[in-house]
Each structure stands twice: as C-alpha cells, then as structure tokens.
Design a protein around this motif. Structure first.
Motif, PDB file in Angstrom:
ATOM      1  N   ALA A 218       1.369  23.961  16.900  1.00  0.00           N
ATOM      2  CA  ALA A 218       0.351  24.972  16.617  1.00  0.00           C
ATOM      3  C   ALA A 218      -0.962  24.258  16.313  1.00  0.00           C
ATOM      4  CB  ALA A 218       0.774  25.850  15.452  1.00  0.00           C
ATOM      5  N   LEU A 219      -2.063  24.981  16.364  1.00  0.00           N
ATOM      6  CA  LEU A 219      -3.381  24.369  16.200  1.00  0.00           C
ATOM      7  C   LEU A 219      -3.522  23.651  14.868  1.00  0.00           C
ATOM      8  CD1 LEU A 219      -6.264  24.007  17.354  1.00  0.00           C
ATOM      9  CD2 LEU A 219      -6.882  26.126  16.177  1.00  0.00           C
ATOM     10  N   ASP A 220      -3.006  24.247  13.787  1.00  0.00           N
ATOM     11  CA  ASP A 220      -3.201  23.632  12.471  1.00  0.00           C
ATOM     12  C   ASP A 220      -2.513  22.279  12.376  1.00  0.00           C
ATOM     13  OD1 ASP A 220      -0.696  24.795  12.560  1.00  0.00           O
ATOM     14  OD2 ASP A 220      -0.796  25.683  10.538  1.00  0.00           O
ATOM     15  N   ASN A 221      -1.257  22.197  12.803  1.00  0.00           N
ATOM     16  CA  ASN A 221      -0.581  20.914  12.673  1.00  0.00           C
ATOM     17  C   ASN A 221      -0.943  19.926  13.776  1.00  0.00           C
ATOM     18  OD1 ASN A 221       1.448  21.819  14.732  1.00  0.00           O
ATOM     19  ND2 ASN A 221       2.020  23.191  13.047  1.00  0.00           N
ATOM     20  N   ALA A 222      -1.614  20.394  14.825  1.00  0.00           N
ATOM     21  CA  ALA A 222      -2.144  19.465  15.825  1.00  0.00           C
ATOM     22  C   ALA A 222      -3.321  18.676  15.275  1.00  0.00           C
ATOM     23  CB  ALA A 222      -2.565  20.225  17.082  1.00  0.00           C
ATOM     24  N   LEU A 223      -4.130  19.347  14.435  1.00  0.00           N
ATOM     25  CA  LEU A 223      -5.376  18.734  13.970  1.00  0.00           C
ATOM     26  C   LEU A 223      -5.320  18.209  12.543  1.00  0.00           C
ATOM     27  CD1 LEU A 223      -8.014  21.230  15.446  1.00  0.00           C
ATOM     28  CD2 LEU A 223      -7.396  18.960  16.312  1.00  0.00           C
ATOM     29  N   PHE A 224      -4.461  18.756  11.706  1.00  0.00           N
ATOM     30  CA  PHE A 224      -4.500  18.415  10.289  1.00  0.00           C
ATOM     31  C   PHE A 224      -3.148  17.877   9.821  1.00  0.00           C
ATOM     32  CE2 PHE A 224      -7.568  21.876  10.974  1.00  0.00           C
ATOM     33  CZ  PHE A 224      -8.733  21.184  10.647  1.00  0.00           C
ATOM     34  N   ALA A 225      -3.157  16.629   9.336  1.00  0.00           N
ATOM     35  CA  ALA A 225      -1.923  15.961   8.933  1.00  0.00           C
ATOM     36  C   ALA A 225      -1.221  16.695   7.804  1.00  0.00           C
ATOM     37  CB  ALA A 225      -2.230  14.519   8.526  1.00  0.00           C
ATOM     38  N   GLU A 226      -1.984  17.273   6.890  1.00  0.00           N
ATOM     39  CA  GLU A 226      -1.383  17.975   5.758  1.00  0.00           C
ATOM     40  C   GLU A 226      -0.578  19.188   6.243  1.00  0.00           C
ATOM     41  OE1 GLU A 226      -0.050  18.800   2.115  1.00  0.00           O
ATOM     42  OE2 GLU A 226      -1.183  17.020   2.692  1.00  0.00           O
ATOM     43  N   ALA A 227      -1.108  19.893   7.233  1.00  0.00           N
ATOM     44  CA  ALA A 227      -0.376  21.033   7.788  1.00  0.00           C
ATOM     45  C   ALA A 227       0.925  20.573   8.433  1.00  0.00           C
ATOM     46  CB  ALA A 227      -1.241  21.767   8.804  1.00  0.00           C
ATOM     47  N   ALA A 228       0.882  19.433   9.117  1.00  0.00           N
ATOM     48  CA  ALA A 228       2.096  18.910   9.742  1.00  0.00           C
ATOM     49  C   ALA A 228       3.123  18.498   8.695  1.00  0.00           C
ATOM     50  CB  ALA A 228       1.742  17.717  10.633  1.00  0.00           C
ATOM     51  N   ARG A 229       2.644  17.851   7.622  1.00  0.00           N
ATOM     52  CA  ARG A 229       3.577  17.445   6.557  1.00  0.00           C
ATOM     53  C   ARG A 229       4.201  18.654   5.887  1.00  0.00           C
ATOM     54  NH1 ARG A 229      -0.360  13.317   5.664  1.00  0.00           N
ATOM     55  NH2 ARG A 229      -1.446  14.642   4.157  1.00  0.00           N
ATOM     56  N   THR A 230       3.398  19.688   5.658  1.00  0.00           N
ATOM     57  CA  THR A 230       3.906  20.900   5.012  1.00  0.00           C
ATOM     58  C   THR A 230       5.039  21.520   5.815  1.00  0.00           C
ATOM     59  OG1 THR A 230       1.759  21.363   3.999  1.00  0.00           O
ATOM     60  CG2 THR A 230       3.271  23.220   4.225  1.00  0.00           C
ATOM     61  N   LYS A 231       4.927  21.441   7.155  1.00  0.00           N
ATOM     62  CA  LYS A 231       5.960  22.027   8.016  1.00  0.00           C
ATOM     63  C   LYS A 231       7.045  21.014   8.387  1.00  0.00           C
ATOM     64  CE  LYS A 231       3.175  25.762   9.930  1.00  0.00           C
ATOM     65  NZ  LYS A 231       2.763  26.492  11.145  1.00  0.00           N
ATOM     66  N   GLY A 232       6.974  19.814   7.826  1.00  0.00           N
ATOM     67  CA  GLY A 232       8.001  18.817   8.074  1.00  0.00           C
ATOM     68  C   GLY A 232       8.017  18.287   9.489  1.00  0.00           C
ATOM     69  N   ILE A 233       6.849  18.223  10.117  1.00  0.00           N
ATOM     70  CA  ILE A 233       6.770  17.773  11.508  1.00  0.00           C
ATOM     71  C   ILE A 233       6.544  16.268  11.565  1.00  0.00           C
ATOM     72  CG2 ILE A 233       5.449  17.964  13.652  1.00  0.00           C
ATOM     73  CD1 ILE A 233       4.736  20.830  12.784  1.00  0.00           C
ATOM     74  N   ASP A 234       7.455  15.558  12.220  1.00  0.00           N
ATOM     75  CA  ASP A 234       7.342  14.122  12.422  1.00  0.00           C
ATOM     76  C   ASP A 234       6.930  13.891  13.867  1.00  0.00           C
ATOM     77  OD1 ASP A 234       7.489  11.389  12.365  1.00  0.00           O
ATOM     78  OD2 ASP A 234       9.679  11.289  12.375  1.00  0.00           O
ATOM     79  N   SER A 235       5.671  13.524  14.068  1.00  0.00           N
ATOM     80  CA  SER A 235       5.132  13.451  15.421  1.00  0.00           C
ATOM     81  C   SER A 235       4.036  12.390  15.486  1.00  0.00           C
ATOM     82  CB  SER A 235       4.552  14.814  15.824  1.00  0.00           C
ATOM     83  OG  SER A 235       3.674  14.698  16.926  1.00  0.00           O
ATOM     84  N   PRO A 236       3.941  11.648  16.595  1.00  0.00           N
ATOM     85  CA  PRO A 236       2.859  10.674  16.747  1.00  0.00           C
ATOM     86  C   PRO A 236       1.513  11.328  17.019  1.00  0.00           C
ATOM     87  CG  PRO A 236       4.152  10.776  18.757  1.00  0.00           C
ATOM     88  CD  PRO A 236       4.871  11.626  17.738  1.00  0.00           C
ATOM     89  N   VAL A 237       1.534  12.630  17.303  1.00  0.00           N
ATOM     90  CA  VAL A 237       0.302  13.352  17.658  1.00  0.00           C
ATOM     91  C   VAL A 237      -0.171  14.263  16.532  1.00  0.00           C
ATOM     92  CG1 VAL A 237      -0.671  15.069  19.248  1.00  0.00           C
ATOM     93  CG2 VAL A 237       0.827  13.257  20.124  1.00  0.00           C
ATOM     94  N   ALA A 238       0.749  14.900  15.829  1.00  0.00           N
ATOM     95  CA  ALA A 238       0.385  15.898  14.809  1.00  0.00           C
ATOM     96  C   ALA A 238      -0.599  15.325  13.803  1.00  0.00           C
ATOM     97  CB  ALA A 238       1.644  16.382  14.092  1.00  0.00           C
ATOM     98  N   GLY A 239      -1.671  16.079  13.591  1.00  0.00           N
ATOM     99  CA  GLY A 239      -2.707  15.668  12.653  1.00  0.00           C
ATOM    100  C   GLY A 239      -3.677  14.652  13.201  1.00  0.00           C
ATOM    101  N   ASP A 240      -3.495  14.222  14.464  1.00  0.00           N
ATOM    102  CA  ASP A 240      -4.347  13.162  15.015  1.00  0.00           C
ATOM    103  C   ASP A 240      -4.623  13.374  16.492  1.00  0.00           C
ATOM    104  OD1 ASP A 240      -5.808  10.759  14.742  1.00  0.00           O
ATOM    105  OD2 ASP A 240      -4.106   9.560  15.450  1.00  0.00           O
ATOM    106  N   ALA A 241      -4.659  14.620  16.950  1.00  0.00           N
ATOM    107  CA  ALA A 241      -4.809  14.903  18.378  1.00  0.00           C
ATOM    108  C   ALA A 241      -6.214  14.580  18.874  1.00  0.00           C
ATOM    109  CB  ALA A 241      -4.489  16.362  18.659  1.00  0.00           C
ATOM    110  N   ASP A 242      -6.278  13.982  20.069  1.00  0.00           N
ATOM    111  CA  ASP A 242      -7.539  13.792  20.791  1.00  0.00           C
ATOM    112  C   ASP A 242      -7.771  14.922  21.787  1.00  0.00           C
ATOM    113  OD1 ASP A 242      -8.246  11.010  19.857  1.00  0.00           O
ATOM    114  OD2 ASP A 242      -6.318  10.572  20.802  1.00  0.00           O
ATOM    115  N   ILE A 243      -6.682  15.489  22.273  1.00  0.00           N
ATOM    116  CA  ILE A 243      -6.735  16.531  23.301  1.00  0.00           C
ATOM    117  C   ILE A 243      -5.909  17.721  22.847  1.00  0.00           C
ATOM    118  CG2 ILE A 243      -6.148  17.139  25.687  1.00  0.00           C
ATOM    119  CD1 ILE A 243      -6.383  14.130  26.363  1.00  0.00           C
ATOM    120  N   LEU A 244      -6.473  18.916  23.002  1.00  0.00           N
ATOM    121  CA  LEU A 244      -5.754  20.163  22.764  1.00  0.00           C
ATOM    122  C   LEU A 244      -5.543  20.843  24.110  1.00  0.00           C
ATOM    123  CD1 LEU A 244      -7.821  21.557  19.734  1.00  0.00           C
ATOM    124  CD2 LEU A 244      -5.685  20.239  19.632  1.00  0.00           C
ATOM    125  N   LEU A 245      -4.306  20.892  24.573  1.00  0.00           N
ATOM    126  CA  LEU A 245      -3.990  21.552  25.834  1.00  0.00           C
ATOM    127  C   LEU A 245      -3.495  22.961  25.538  1.00  0.00           C
ATOM    128  CD1 LEU A 245      -3.548  21.414  28.943  1.00  0.00           C
ATOM    129  CD2 LEU A 245      -1.199  20.693  28.443  1.00  0.00           C
TER     130      LEU A 245
END
Length: 310
Positions: A218-245
């Motif tokens: 989702a947009l929030d966890n794609a761009l913001f690391a805190e949102a990804a951590r809150t949802k327990g997402i372990d990803s090399p992209v979450a919170g650090d995206a250069d491209i939004l497709l």
C-alpha cells in the motif's frame, strides 16, 4: 557533472547546461506557449515550432514572445505538424519533443510511426518525478497518463522505463520499486496483488535489470518505514521506494492530481520509452509543472536519454 537530487536540481541543471533544442508540435494556444517562453528565456531550451505560422506568430505576440532562439516550420494541419516535429527529433535537429495544441493521439501516432517515428521497441509510459517534504529523496509515480489497464508484461515495461529515467537523470544504477495495491497480501480476487507477486518474483530472479521490486504494498508502507514496521512488513523496498507502480490509470491519475493540485508538490513528468524524451503536459497543469517537465526532458536529453538504454 552536477549531481541531481531533486526536482529543483533538475531545473537548475537544465538552466545551467547548454540549451537543448526542443521541437514543439503546433503551439498555438497560450497554455502551450507560456512554459516554452519561460524555458527559452531561462536558457533551458531553444525551440523550433511546427504548425500554422500565422496562428503561432499571433499566439506568440499575445504573450509578448520574441522570435529569438525560436524557429517556425510551416505545417498543414495538426497531423503534419506532429509528423514534422517528430522528424526534427529523429533527424537530430532537436533533442526532445513537446506536444503543443495538437491532440495527444496525433503526437503519439507520429512518435509510433513505423517508418519515421521514434520507436525503440519499448512500451511508451508516463513517469512523474516528485519531491515531498516528508520524503528524503525524489520518487517516480508511474503510469498516470498513458497505459489504461496494463497487463503483467506492460507493467514490467513501465518499470523498466521508470528505472531508465532514474538512471539517466539521477545516476541510480538500481531502483527500489513498490508495486502498489490496496493491501499488502496476495488476494486471488484482486489482480493487482497477483501481478505484484509475479513482478516481485521476477525481480528476485533477476528478470528486471536495475530494479528491486516488491509488492503488493500500500502507499503508506511503500513510502514510510514506520508504517511498514507497524504492519510487520519485512521488505527491501517498504519505506524506501524510488518508484511507485500503480495498478491502473485511474489510480495513478487521481494520485497525480492529488499530489500536484491539492498538495502542491514540486514535480516534473515526461513520456518514456521513445528514442527521445517527450513532454506531454495537460492544459490544466500549472506553470511550474510544465516548466519542470521541459527541464526534465532537457536534462534527460543532455545526459544521453535514448542513446543509452538499460
């Protein structure tokens, strides 16, 4: 070579480097000409206009434009103006292309013409580069203007285009791409999540050079690391995206307009995938976005866009 880190840097770079030659198809209205006028005055581009000479000259006079650094090539109608503008780029007499008063389908037909166009074999797609105060780096939103409901292979093509633009303009050898959807888990009833999963696996297998892709996000966890951590997402992209497709054009277009019109973010956009940058703005876009988009096209052309393809 100047390091570009933001949309403001793109504008500065394009203003400071030698002026690019831009072919503009039938700029007969004030909306088309105002940004070109500013870009010429700032030394970002010199211009060659194709179209009805007396209509173009009348529009230029309304805006107080001089004919310094501007040439006019007569054309018989919008189709001819589009074809002649594209030919100028194809023949090396201009380095980038801009849509004027002509219809979008007319300029794109000329770009995609099998004999005289600017085909590269890549899909055409739109990429919007934007900055936001809450983000530490520029991000690309794609595709908000060209491909209506891209399938899996088209989404991969859109990603490759965005990554190539980022490589040329920002020097990024590898981009992190978030494949957006409405949720972060795969749901067989939601095609966007299935495509995201396929693209993520393709990325892992090295099938999309220069791109580390993950999704669905989702947009929030794609761009913001805190949102990804809150949802327990372990990803090399979450919170650090250069491209939004985005999954389809309505999603991208609403986000594009929300960012530019409501949030007032600094942005620049071009059509990617042709042999040269194509500036194709909406008449409703504000002057800053139009000028930035011309600057983006000029900067990309200066840095070899179309000559080096990742």
């Amino acid at each position: 070579m100047m390091e570009i880190k933001s949309v403001d840097d793109i504008l500065k770079f394009a203003s400071d480097c030698p002026s690019a030659r831009m072919a503009v198809a039938a700029p007969e209205d004030d909306a088309s000409l105002e940004a070109v006028k500013t870009a010429v005055e700032r030394g970002i581009v010199t211009a060659v206009f194709t179209g009805c000479r007396h209509k173009i000259e009348a529009a230029m006079k309304r805006l107080g434009m001089t004919f310094e650094n501007i040439d006019i090539v007569d054309a018989d109608g919008y189709e001819d103006a589009s074809s002649k503008a594209v030919s100028l780029v194809k023949n090396g007499d201009a380095q980038l292309l801009m849509k004027g008063t002509v219809h979008t389908d007319q300029i794109l037909r000329a770009v995609l013409d099998k004999n005289n166009g600017l085909r590269t074999g890549a899909l055409l797609s739109h990429a919007l580069i934007f900055n936001h105060e809450k983000l530490s780096k520029p991000v690309v939103l794609t595709d908000a203007a060209m491909n209506i409901a891209p399938d899996l292979s088209q989404k991969v093509g859109i990603l490759k285009n965005a990554a190539h633009l980022m490589k040329v303009v920002f020097g990024k050898e590898t981009c992190k791409a978030a494949i957006l959807a409405a949720l972060e888990t795969v749901n067989p009833k939601m095609q966007a999540t299935l495509d995201a999963a396929y693209i993520s696996k393709m990325s892992q297998r090295g099938q999309i050079p220069g791109v580390i892709a993950d999704g669905p996000l989702a947009l929030d966890n794609a761009l913001f690391a805190e949102a990804a951590r809150t949802k327990g997402i372990d990803s090399p992209v979450a919170g650090d995206a250069d491209i939004l497709l985005v999954p389809f054009i309505e999603c991208g277009n609403v986000l594009y307009k929300s960012l530019t019109l409501l949030a007032g973010i600094n942005a620049a956009g071009v059509i990617c995938g042709a042999a040269a940058p194509v500036v194709l703005t909406s008449r409703a876009d504000d002057m800053r976005l139009k000028l930035n988009s011309i600057a983006l096209g000029a900067a990309a052309a200066d840095r070899g866009y179309g000559k080096i393809r990742s």
